[in-house]
Design a protein around this motif. Structure first.
Motif, PDB file in Angstrom:
ATOM      1  N   UNK A 168     -13.926  39.001   9.296  1.00 31.28           N
ATOM      2  CA  UNK A 168     -14.263  37.925  10.234  1.00 31.28           C
ATOM      3  C   UNK A 168     -15.767  37.845  10.474  1.00 31.28           C
ATOM      4  N   UNK A 188     -17.379  32.427   7.120  1.00 32.88           N
ATOM      5  CA  UNK A 188     -17.557  31.326   8.065  1.00 32.88           C
ATOM      6  C   UNK A 188     -17.112  30.040   7.395  1.00 32.88           C
ATOM      7  N   UNK A 245     -13.807  31.518   9.700  1.00 31.19           N
ATOM      8  CA  UNK A 245     -12.927  32.669   9.485  1.00 31.19           C
ATOM      9  C   UNK A 245     -11.580  32.156   8.944  1.00 31.19           C
ATOM     10  N   UNK A 296      -8.928  44.504  27.709  1.00 25.21           N
ATOM     11  CA  UNK A 296      -9.778  43.424  27.219  1.00 25.21           C
ATOM     12  C   UNK A 296     -11.144  44.005  26.942  1.00 25.21           C
ATOM     13  N   UNK A 309     -22.356  38.012  18.108  1.00 24.87           N
ATOM     14  CA  UNK A 309     -22.843  36.791  17.460  1.00 24.87           C
ATOM     15  C   UNK A 309     -23.995  37.149  16.516  1.00 24.87           C
ATOM     16  N   UNK A 322     -24.890  28.623  12.970  1.00 24.28           N
ATOM     17  CA  UNK A 322     -24.931  29.508  14.129  1.00 24.28           C
ATOM     18  C   UNK A 322     -24.241  28.793  15.273  1.00 24.28           C
ATOM     19  N   UNK A 323     -23.580  29.538  16.152  1.00 26.57           N
ATOM     20  CA  UNK A 323     -22.932  28.878  17.280  1.00 26.57           C
ATOM     21  C   UNK A 323     -23.983  28.364  18.259  1.00 26.57           C
ATOM     22  N   UNK A 351     -22.934  37.608  28.466  1.00 27.33           N
ATOM     23  CA  UNK A 351     -22.752  37.423  27.030  1.00 27.33           C
ATOM     24  C   UNK A 351     -21.866  38.532  26.460  1.00 27.33           C
ATOM     25  N   UNK A 352     -22.141  39.781  26.859  1.00 28.67           N
ATOM     26  CA  UNK A 352     -21.382  40.923  26.328  1.00 28.67           C
ATOM     27  C   UNK A 352     -20.016  41.051  26.984  1.00 28.67           C
ATOM     28  N   UNK A 369     -15.582  38.891  29.342  1.00 28.14           N
ATOM     29  CA  UNK A 369     -14.126  39.079  29.275  1.00 28.14           C
ATOM     30  C   UNK A 369     -13.666  40.176  30.225  1.00 28.14           C
ATOM     31  N   UNK A 370     -14.510  41.182  30.397  1.00 30.22           N
ATOM     32  CA  UNK A 370     -14.159  42.257  31.325  1.00 30.22           C
ATOM     33  C   UNK A 370     -14.186  41.756  32.758  1.00 30.22           C
ATOM     34  N   UNK A 376     -11.126  39.563  33.407  1.00 29.77           N
ATOM     35  CA  UNK A 376      -9.856  40.278  33.546  1.00 29.77           C
ATOM     36  C   UNK A 376      -9.845  41.045  34.865  1.00 29.77           C
ATOM     37  N   UNK A 398     -18.733  30.247  20.269  1.00 29.05           N
ATOM     38  CA  UNK A 398     -18.844  31.649  19.855  1.00 29.05           C
ATOM     39  C   UNK A 398     -17.485  32.241  19.499  1.00 29.05           C
ATOM     40  N   UNK A 456     -14.840  30.860  18.155  1.00 27.49           N
ATOM     41  CA  UNK A 456     -14.449  30.511  16.789  1.00 27.49           C
ATOM     42  C   UNK A 456     -15.321  31.230  15.766  1.00 27.49           C
ATOM     43  N   UNK A 457     -16.613  31.371  16.123  1.00 31.14           N
ATOM     44  CA  UNK A 457     -17.557  31.977  15.181  1.00 31.14           C
ATOM     45  C   UNK A 457     -17.146  33.400  14.807  1.00 31.14           C
ATOM     46  N   UNK A 458     -16.714  34.181  15.810  1.00 28.35           N
ATOM     47  CA  UNK A 458     -16.326  35.559  15.491  1.00 28.35           C
ATOM     48  C   UNK A 458     -14.803  35.719  15.421  1.00 28.35           C
ATOM     49  N   UNK A 459     -14.095  34.594  15.371  1.00 29.20           N
ATOM     50  CA  UNK A 459     -12.649  34.641  15.164  1.00 29.20           C
ATOM     51  C   UNK A 459     -11.880  35.265  16.315  1.00 29.20           C
ATOM     52  N   UNK A 501      -9.482  34.618  19.703  1.00 29.73           N
ATOM     53  CA  UNK A 501      -8.672  33.615  20.397  1.00 29.73           C
ATOM     54  C   UNK A 501      -8.249  34.173  21.746  1.00 29.73           C
ATOM     55  N   UNK A 510      -6.716  34.545  25.509  1.00 26.16           N
ATOM     56  CA  UNK A 510      -5.407  34.085  25.983  1.00 26.16           C
ATOM     57  C   UNK A 510      -5.513  33.321  27.296  1.00 26.16           C
TER      58      UNK A 510
END
Lengths: 334, 127
Positions: free
Chosen positions: A149, A153, A155, A173, A234, B34-35, B54-55, B58-59, B62, B106, B108-111, B113, B115
């Motif tokens: 992945x 590009x 993916x 997560x 990224x 690039x995204x 940025x990092x 997600x944490x 959640x 971003x 989609x860029x790193x695949x 998905x 939830x």
């Protein structure tokens, strides 16, 4: 080589390299070396070394079929042959080799011999090595595939699907990959068995521990930067794409842990052709596995055979006829 | 060399497999993309600093979910001292209402998905 030497030598080397890459990336601006130069170099070494090893193996003649079998060879029509255990045609060989490569079939038959109280000698089936080995290899393969992945590009759907399947249970997560958990368990087993089982400890060398420590570092740094000490993904993908399109450009500020991960991966692939890891190619070139057991139906001429200079009896008699006659030895031709 | 045909075939297959990304990217021709996440809000600052978001957004998300759903806590004190309502729809999507131009860029860029949208409704986008 003593146990302490065998285990400490690779440990110290790995520790030294870990500190080296951490120090250099943190305190100097040599990211280019670790991000661009070393990956290309490692890949070049891997490709050349891999080709060299395979081609040098291909140069060894296999004059006689030395298949290891455990089933009835194809013989008379009324004797039932076991074509999988004793392959007769190339197709049989492909089937057997495929099962060997994909499921480690011969390792599944592994037995252990133990001297128990009594004294009682016991041979019994030992499947743990097979289980840990298979888990390790499949997890590694899925992890490698998943990493695509970062190199593709857009993916591809298949890669996303594998990724999704791998974090099926959505534990935490970012989700914990199942293969990550499995590979840690498997490699811990493979390591502990070398250290704890006296017989295996005795035959373990630095070349056995080194790849294990290397893999520990790769898996550890990979999981660490997914779950704890984050890096900028990224930018990682930007770097990966720039490397494989041969227009290398290093984005600023990826994070030091990424360089540790990348450096150990480079080390692994550069070390690959010169080590026991070459069983990746070697398994396909094992004469006991990749040959059809057809010595009895087909003549295999040794390619080493050179024209032998012979001196026939007729020639011998021609040379010594007079002397033989004088000594009253009977001759064929007068 | 012996069994040249089989060995060379095997090597070619191996090389094709390990160089898959090379020819895949050459085929799609998108290796240089690039995204570009688009920020359409007038707010100057997110709930936390940009590098952290940025990092680790997600944490944070959640953590918010767990606090709200399991502990009935609704207020989040950012490291700048301000209080925010812990809500994806009310707080996050208030500024970042453009999923396609922001989140998906971003992800989609790193695949990846996420939830989020299994439960939350994707905000309507003005095109």
């Amino acid at each position: 080589m003593t146990f302490i030497m065998s285990i400490m030598l690779p440990f110290i080397i790995i520790l030294f390299l870990l500190l080296l890459v951490l120090g250099v990336v943190s305190y100097t601006h040599l990211e280019n070396v670790f991000g661009i130069f070393i990956p290309y170099l490692a890949l070049a070494i891997f490709l050349m070394g891999f080709l060299y090893r395979i081609l040098s193996w291909a140069k060894s003649p296999v004059p006689f079929r030395i298949t290891t079998v455990c089933g009835q060879e194809k013989s008379l029509d009324w004797i039932k042959a076991n074509r999988l255990e004793s392959p007769f045609t190339t197709l049989d060989v492909i089937k057997r080799l495929a099962l060997e490569v994909l499921l480690f079939r011969s390792l599944f038959r592994n037995t252990n011999t133990e001297l128990n109280e009594g004294p009682k000698l016991i041979h019994w089936s030992a499947k743990w090595l097979w289980l840990a080995g298979l888990t390790f290899h499949w997890s590694f393969f899925i992890i490698l595939t998943r990493h695509l992945r970062f190199f593709t590009e857009p993916v591809p759907f298949a890669i996303q699907f594998i990724d999704k399947l791998d974090n099926l249970f959505e534990i935490g997560v970012p989700a914990l990959y199942l293969t990550d958990a499995l590979i840690v368990a498997a490699i811990t087993h493979l390591f502990l068995r070398r250290v704890l089982v006296p017989k295996i400890r005795y035959v373990s060398l630095p070349a056995d521990y080194f790849p294990l420590f290397l893999l520990f570092c790769i898996i550890g740094s990979g999981m660490f930067m997914r779950h704890i000490y984050k890096v900028d993904l990224i930018k990682v993908k930007e770097l990966a794409l720039s490397l494989i399109s041969f227009r290398p450009a290093l984005p600023e500020g990826i994070g030091v842990l990424f360089y540790v991960h990348l450096f150990f991966v480079c080390l692994l692939i550069a070390y690959f052709p010169f080590s026991k890891l070459m069983h990746l190619g070697g398994v396909f070139l094992s004469p006991t596995r990749n040959l059809a057991n057809n010595n009895r139906s087909k003549r295999h001429i040794n390619p080493w055979n050179y024209p032998v200079k012979v001196h026939t009896y007729e020639e011998y008699e021609d040379e010594f006829r007079e002397k033989m006659k004088a000594a009253e030895i009977p001759v064929d031709k007068e | 060399m012996y069994d040249t045909g089989k060995i060379i075939t095997g090597l070619i297959v191996f090389l094709c497999l390990i160089t898959f990304p090379l020819w895949y990217d050459a085929f799609t021709g998108k290796a240089a993309t690039k995204p570009e996440p688009k920020i359409i809000t007038k707010e100057k600052q997110c709930v936390e600093a940009t590098p952290y978001m940025r990092d680790s957004h997600m944490k944070l998300l959640i953590q918010w979910r767990d606090r709200v759903v399991r502990e009935k806590m609704y207020s989040y004190k950012g490291s700048d001292g301000k209080n925010y309502t812990m809500s994806l729809t009310k707080t996050c999507l208030n500024c970042h209402s453009n999923k396609q131009q922001f989140c998906d860029q971003c992800h989609n860029y790193v695949g990846v998905t996420p939830t989020c949208w299994n439960c939350h409704i994707i905000p309507e986008e003005k095109s």
